[in-house]
Design a protein around this motif. Structure first.
Motif, PDB file in Angstrom:
ATOM      1  N   UNK A   1       4.200   3.312  -4.163  1.00 38.80           N
ATOM      2  CA  UNK A   1       3.335   3.537  -3.005  1.00 38.80           C
ATOM      3  C   UNK A   1       1.880   3.182  -3.318  1.00 38.80           C
ATOM      4  N   UNK A   2       1.418   3.543  -4.508  1.00 39.53           N
ATOM      5  CA  UNK A   2       0.054   3.159  -4.908  1.00 39.53           C
ATOM      6  C   UNK A   2      -0.082   1.645  -4.980  1.00 39.53           C
TER       7      UNK A   2
ATOM      8  N   UNK B   1      -2.465  -3.273  -2.648  1.00 42.04           N
ATOM      9  CA  UNK B   1      -2.346  -4.575  -1.987  1.00 42.04           C
ATOM     10  C   UNK B   1      -3.052  -4.528  -0.633  1.00 42.04           C
ATOM     11  N   UNK B   2      -2.856  -3.439   0.107  1.00 44.97           N
ATOM     12  CA  UNK B   2      -3.511  -3.295   1.411  1.00 44.97           C
ATOM     13  C   UNK B   2      -5.032  -3.288   1.267  1.00 44.97           C
ATOM     14  N   UNK B   3      -5.522  -2.494   0.335  1.00 47.91           N
ATOM     15  CA  UNK B   3      -6.965  -2.393   0.129  1.00 47.91           C
ATOM     16  C   UNK B   3      -7.539  -3.752  -0.262  1.00 47.91           C
TER      17      UNK B   3
ATOM     18  N   UNK C   1      -6.802  -1.660   6.619  1.00 45.78           N
ATOM     19  CA  UNK C   1      -7.023  -0.213   6.711  1.00 45.78           C
ATOM     20  C   UNK C   1      -5.722   0.483   7.061  1.00 45.78           C
ATOM     21  N   UNK C   2      -5.063   1.029   6.068  1.00 38.61           N
ATOM     22  CA  UNK C   2      -3.844   1.783   6.303  1.00 38.61           C
ATOM     23  C   UNK C   2      -3.698   2.840   5.222  1.00 38.61           C
ATOM     24  N   UNK C   3      -3.149   2.489   4.075  1.00 36.79           N
ATOM     25  CA  UNK C   3      -2.961   3.442   2.996  1.00 36.79           C
ATOM     26  C   UNK C   3      -4.042   3.250   1.942  1.00 36.79           C
TER      27      UNK C   3
END
Length: 185
Positions: A35-36, A41-43, A48-50
């Motif tokens: 999950x991290x 990857x999102x960051x 803007x999500x996790x």
């Protein structure tokens, strides 16, 4: 990094049939790593999500109190995960309906994307909803990610509504989706 945290592609390339099983508490550290990794990857992509700090081993252990966690492996390596719960009033508010199963945290590790492992996990969740006699499967998706919303629509989910999760105080808008599942035979 342990073997359970390896993020490389399956041995022999693509085409490895995934195995999905219910996760155990002993999997919590590995699930938190996955999950991290997804959050990082999102960051890095400006999505803007996790956020990585959301996912500690302790926070994942807390999931076991109110969710069922599922782990997808490919060639014995952790490649994806999702959670299921019987109710989701926090996101669905007055639309919450315990006749549905609620999916969260659908994650495919970057090295395993493009192999339809997300689809395999969605189909597994749908079968579980049918097995439990649920009307269908529900999920939420942040409204500001059109590609992800399109993915769920292509996967047969019907848009239900946009839900304001206290956007004015740092929350967000999410789109709510559901998919009816056939009754088990």
């Amino acid at each position: 990094m342990s073997d359970n945290e390896r993020s490389g592609p399956p041995a022999g390339g693509g085409g490895v049939l995934p195995v999905i099983r219910e996760a155990r508490r002993s999997d919590a550290e590995m699930l938190a790593v996955m999950l991290r990794e997804a959050a990082e990857v999102m960051v890095s992509a400006g999505v803007e999500q996790w956020k990585p700090e959301m996912f500690t081993t302790e926070s994942v252990l807390d999931y076991f109190g109110h969710r069922r966690l599922f782990l997808l492996t490919a060639d014995g390596q952790p490649a994806g995960l999702f959670t299921l719960q019987g109710s989701d009033a926090a996101y669905w508010k007055e639309r919450n309906d315990e006749r549905y199963l609620y999916l969260h945290r659908l994650t495919v590790r970057p090295a395993y994307r493009g192999l339809d492992y997300g689809g395999a996990m969605l189909r597994c969740a749908e079968r579980e909803a049918a097995r439990l006699g649920k009307r269908g499967l529900r999920l939420d998706c942040v409204a500001h990610l059109p590609a992800l919303n399109a993915y769920y629509r292509r996967s047969g989910f019907r848009f239900v509504a946009e839900q304001d999760l206290n956007r004015e105080t740092g929350g967000r808008y999410v789109n709510l989706y559901e998919k009816e599942v056939p009754e088990p035979r």
